[in-house]
Motif scaffolding. Sequence first.
Motif, short mmCIF file in Angstrom:
data_model
loop_
_atom_site.label_atom_id
_atom_site.label_comp_id
_atom_site.label_asym_id
_atom_site.label_seq_id
_atom_site.Cartn_x
_atom_site.Cartn_y
_atom_site.Cartn_z
N TRP A 139 0.83 -1.21 0.00
CA TRP A 139 0.00 0.00 0.00
C TRP A 139 0.86 1.26 0.00
O TRP A 139 0.41 2.33 -0.41
N LEU A 140 2.09 1.16 0.41
CA LEU A 140 3.00 2.30 0.48
C LEU A 140 4.13 2.20 -0.54
O LEU A 140 4.56 3.21 -1.10
N LEU A 141 4.58 1.00 -0.81
CA LEU A 141 5.74 0.81 -1.68
C LEU A 141 5.46 1.06 -3.15
O LEU A 141 6.39 1.08 -3.96
N ASN A 142 4.22 1.31 -3.52
CA ASN A 142 3.89 1.54 -4.93
C ASN A 142 4.50 2.82 -5.49
O ASN A 142 4.55 3.00 -6.69
N LYS A 143 5.02 3.71 -4.62
CA LYS A 143 5.69 4.93 -5.10
C LYS A 143 6.95 4.61 -5.88
O LYS A 143 7.33 5.34 -6.78
N SER A 144 7.64 3.57 -5.50
CA SER A 144 8.86 3.11 -6.17
C SER A 144 8.97 1.62 -5.88
O SER A 144 9.68 1.20 -4.98
N PRO A 145 8.23 0.81 -6.65
CA PRO A 145 8.06 -0.59 -6.29
C PRO A 145 9.25 -1.51 -6.61
O PRO A 145 9.30 -2.62 -6.10
N GLU A 146 10.20 -1.08 -7.43
CA GLU A 146 11.33 -1.95 -7.75
C GLU A 146 12.56 -1.44 -7.03
O GLU A 146 13.01 -0.32 -7.27
N PHE A 147 13.10 -2.27 -6.15
CA PHE A 147 14.22 -1.83 -5.33
C PHE A 147 15.00 -3.03 -4.80
O PHE A 147 14.55 -4.18 -4.90
N THR A 148 16.14 -2.73 -4.22
CA THR A 148 16.96 -3.69 -3.49
C THR A 148 17.10 -3.15 -2.08
O THR A 148 17.23 -1.93 -1.89
N ILE A 149 17.08 -4.02 -1.10
CA ILE A 149 17.28 -3.57 0.27
C ILE A 149 18.74 -3.16 0.42
O ILE A 149 19.65 -3.92 0.09
N TYR A 150 18.94 -1.95 0.87
CA TYR A 150 20.27 -1.37 1.03
C TYR A 150 20.77 -1.55 2.46
O TYR A 150 21.81 -2.12 2.70
N LEU A 151 19.98 -1.07 3.41
CA LEU A 151 20.30 -1.20 4.84
C LEU A 151 18.99 -1.35 5.62
O LEU A 151 17.97 -0.80 5.22
N VAL A 152 19.06 -2.04 6.75
CA VAL A 152 17.93 -2.15 7.65
C VAL A 152 18.42 -1.73 9.03
O VAL A 152 19.37 -2.30 9.56
N THR A 153 17.78 -0.72 9.59
CA THR A 153 18.20 -0.24 10.91
C THR A 153 17.79 -1.23 11.98
O THR A 153 16.98 -2.14 11.73
N LYS A 154 18.29 -1.04 13.16
CA LYS A 154 17.94 -1.91 14.28
C LYS A 154 16.47 -1.77 14.67
O LYS A 154 15.96 -2.54 15.47
N PHE A 155 15.78 -0.79 14.09
CA PHE A 155 14.35 -0.57 14.35
C PHE A 155 13.49 -1.03 13.18
O PHE A 155 12.32 -0.66 13.08
N ALA A 156 14.09 -1.81 12.28
CA ALA A 156 13.42 -2.33 11.08
C ALA A 156 12.90 -1.22 10.18
O ALA A 156 11.88 -1.37 9.53
#
Length: 159
Positions: A24-41
Amino acid sequence: MKLDDITISTDGINWEKCLGHWLWLLNKSPEFTIYLVTKFAELLLINNDGCIWFLSTSGGSYEKVANSETEFFELIADEEEFDFYFMPQVIELLTNNGLSLKHGDCFGFITPSIFAECEFETSNFKVTSTESYLIGLGDMLGALQETKNGDKVTFNVVS
């Protein structure tokens, strides 16, 4: 400060399943690779054009923050920006109060930052499975996306 001090490993997490609850939120830029994930997800994602996007899972927002990795590193060279994205003082507070993460865990807000009642105190955080946190939070915030500021909401907590 090392990267391991402010991020979690992406290994072993079913990202397709987790992020399916954020479509519902990711449709702004739906194609991506995870770069970093903070300790708070909270997720920093890089799209096909090399732009860095920030998925604030606690705030329910998804915005482009830099046009390149270089621009992102210039952005977080500013201490205030670094603190915003990675919250090192909160990590220190939580670890000093006995909370520690195992592989696959994150620090989860009990009351997410979209709510006025959110506090950045130890009592508002828990150690939780990154997968279950992202799925539950994505579903909850997705259900609230049409809610206006100031509206009162009620939840039935299921554990």
